[in-house]
Structure formats: C-alpha cells, structure tokens
Design a protein around this motif. Structure first.
Motif, PDB file in Angstrom:
ATOM      1  N   CYS A  25       0.917  -1.225  -0.063  1.00 29.53           N
ATOM      2  CA  CYS A  25       0.061   0.016  -0.076  1.00 29.53           C
ATOM      3  C   CYS A  25       0.904   1.144   0.022  1.00 29.53           C
ATOM      4  O   CYS A  25       1.703   1.513   0.734  1.00 29.53           O
ATOM      5  N   SER A  26       0.751   2.349  -0.905  1.00 33.24           N
ATOM      6  CA  SER A  26       1.494   3.315  -1.053  1.00 33.24           C
ATOM      7  C   SER A  26       0.929   4.397  -0.088  1.00 33.24           C
ATOM      8  O   SER A  26       1.346   5.382  -0.308  1.00 33.24           O
ATOM      9  N   ILE A  27      -0.226   4.277   0.104  1.00 31.44           N
ATOM     10  CA  ILE A  27      -1.110   5.425   0.597  1.00 31.44           C
ATOM     11  C   ILE A  27      -0.659   5.809   2.155  1.00 31.44           C
ATOM     12  O   ILE A  27      -0.495   6.746   2.269  1.00 31.44           O
ATOM     13  N   ARG A  28      -0.605   4.870   2.959  1.00 27.17           N
ATOM     14  CA  ARG A  28       0.158   4.701   4.288  1.00 27.17           C
ATOM     15  C   ARG A  28      -0.379   5.552   5.141  1.00 27.17           C
ATOM     16  O   ARG A  28       0.023   6.552   5.661  1.00 27.17           O
ATOM     17  N   CYS A  29      -1.656   5.529   5.214  1.00 29.09           N
ATOM     18  CA  CYS A  29      -2.648   6.433   6.301  1.00 29.09           C
ATOM     19  C   CYS A  29      -2.221   6.165   7.794  1.00 29.09           C
ATOM     20  O   CYS A  29      -1.692   5.033   8.264  1.00 29.09           O
ATOM     21  N   GLN A  30      -2.144   7.288   8.497  1.00 30.88           N
ATOM     22  CA  GLN A  30      -1.783   7.366   9.947  1.00 30.88           C
ATOM     23  C   GLN A  30      -2.787   6.639  10.781  1.00 30.88           C
ATOM     24  O   GLN A  30      -3.999   6.728  10.506  1.00 30.88           O
ATOM     25  N   GLY A  31      -2.235   5.752  11.536  1.00 33.32           N
ATOM     26  CA  GLY A  31      -3.423   4.884  12.182  1.00 33.32           C
ATOM     27  C   GLY A  31      -3.905   3.680  11.583  1.00 33.32           C
ATOM     28  O   GLY A  31      -5.002   3.243  12.028  1.00 33.32           O
ATOM     29  N   CYS A  32      -3.407   3.275  10.251  1.00 32.16           N
ATOM     30  CA  CYS A  32      -3.928   2.211   9.773  1.00 32.16           C
ATOM     31  C   CYS A  32      -3.900   0.977  10.457  1.00 32.16           C
ATOM     32  O   CYS A  32      -2.847   0.733  11.234  1.00 32.16           O
ATOM     33  N   ALA A  33      -4.823   0.199  10.545  1.00 29.83           N
ATOM     34  CA  ALA A  33      -5.060  -0.845  11.287  1.00 29.83           C
ATOM     35  C   ALA A  33      -4.053  -2.225  10.869  1.00 29.83           C
ATOM     36  O   ALA A  33      -3.909  -3.142  11.430  1.00 29.83           O
ATOM     37  N   VAL A  34      -3.747  -2.029   9.462  1.00 30.28           N
ATOM     38  CA  VAL A  34      -2.990  -3.384   8.974  1.00 30.28           C
ATOM     39  C   VAL A  34      -1.486  -2.774   8.387  1.00 30.28           C
ATOM     40  O   VAL A  34      -1.166  -2.995   7.205  1.00 30.28           O
ATOM     41  N   PRO A  35      -0.673  -2.038   9.046  1.00 25.48           N
ATOM     42  CA  PRO A  35       0.509  -1.539   8.331  1.00 25.48           C
ATOM     43  C   PRO A  35       1.438  -2.581   7.860  1.00 25.48           C
ATOM     44  O   PRO A  35       2.226  -2.359   6.973  1.00 25.48           O
ATOM     45  N   TRP A  36       1.266  -3.837   8.297  1.00 21.83           N
ATOM     46  CA  TRP A  36       2.086  -5.118   7.881  1.00 21.83           C
ATOM     47  C   TRP A  36       1.608  -5.433   6.645  1.00 21.83           C
ATOM     48  O   TRP A  36       2.405  -6.181   5.657  1.00 21.83           O
ATOM     49  N   THR A  37       0.659  -4.745   5.952  1.00 23.68           N
ATOM     50  CA  THR A  37       0.318  -4.965   4.458  1.00 23.68           C
ATOM     51  C   THR A  37       0.938  -3.962   3.596  1.00 23.68           C
ATOM     52  O   THR A  37       0.757  -4.085   2.238  1.00 23.68           O
ATOM     53  N   TRP A  38       1.631  -2.958   4.048  1.00 28.37           N
ATOM     54  CA  TRP A  38       2.189  -1.847   3.251  1.00 28.37           C
ATOM     55  C   TRP A  38       3.272  -2.310   2.274  1.00 28.37           C
ATOM     56  O   TRP A  38       3.247  -1.886   1.321  1.00 28.37           O
TER      57      TRP A  38
END
Ligand code: SF4
Length: 147
Positions: A25-38
């Motif tokens: 994921c190139s968007i990378r929102c702050q507080g994303c619940a699934v940062p391991w998918t980035w």
C-alpha cells in the motif's frame, strides 16, 4: 502480490464472499490497522489463474455471491486485479473493492488500469482512513470520510 486469500467471509461486504487481501500500500494512512500490508515485498506471489480456481471452488462449496478486494491497496495492483475481476464476473459473482484513493482520483488517474478495475467493481468503498474521524457506526468503513 497477496497477503492472504480467504474462501469464505460474511463481514467484508454483503452476503457470503471470498476475500483477497493484497500486499502493498503506497497510501500509508496514519493509524492504519494493517501496516504489515504496506510493504509489497513481504507478500506472496500468486497467479491469477490459481486465485480464480480457488474462487470457483468457493462458489461451488460455499455458494459465495462475490469477491472482495482489500488491502493493502488494490488499486496499486489494478492491472492483475481488473483481469481477475473480469473472470469473476464472467461466472456471475460480484466484485467489491476497498481503496484508500478517492473515487475522483481514480476516474482522473493517468493509469488506465485504475479505470479498468473501477469498471469491474460493483461496490467501491473509497478514501483513506483518518483516525480523527473513526467511525464504528457503519459496516465496512473505518472512518466517516469513507464512502
Ligand atoms: S489505504 Fe488502507 S491499507 Fe493503506 S494505509 Fe490506508 S487504511 Fe492502511
């Protein structure tokens, strides 16, 4: 590149569905619940045909009515997902897609595959997750800006 495929879920969209959780994921929102998918390098490579075979099997065995693409960011892999979505629709299933992009950005994108995936999508949930706008009152969305 995928993170996980689940043949049957009742929570990621209407009715019984399979879901395909993509990796990257190139968007990378702050507080994303699934940062391991980035990080797209941390996913598993899977052929479209193999995924389609699993979806067909789930249709036979569980009577799913559709497939949901989520992530990660499906529109970062719009080309292969548009192809898979077309195959899925050929066998009478619906396609739901979650994206952190705005609908307006997708329709004005210079990437032609964004439009292809949008055209194959029956139900779109759009917009980045904004933690200050946390929304637990509606199904499927994470924040109130998402449509
Ligand atoms: S678009 Fe989705 S996966 Fe990507 S950072 Fe935002 S909430 Fe997380």
């Amino acid at each position: 590149m995928i993170h996980h495929f689940l043949p049957l879920t009742m929570v990621e969209g209407p009715g019984k569905r399979s879901y395909l959780w993509v990796q990257g994921c190139s968007i990378r929102c702050q507080g994303c619940a699934v940062p391991w998918t980035w990080d797209q390098n941390k996913g598993k490579k899977k052929e479209i045909q193999a995924l389609f075979a699993e979806i067909e099997k789930s249709k036979r065995e569980h009577g799913i009515e559709g497939v949901t693409f989520l992530g990660g960011e499906p529109f970062d892999q719009a080309r292969p997902l548009a192809k898979l979505a077309a195959m899925v629709k050929e066998i009478g299933l619906s396609v739901m897609t979650f994206t952190g992009y705005l609908y307006e950005d997708i329709i004005s994108s210079s990437n032609p595959h964004h439009m292809e995936l949008l055209q194959m999508t029956d139900l779109l949930v759009d917009g980045p997750f904004i933690k200050e706008k946390l929304d637990v009152s509606r199904p499927w969305v994470g924040s109130s800006n998402q449509r």
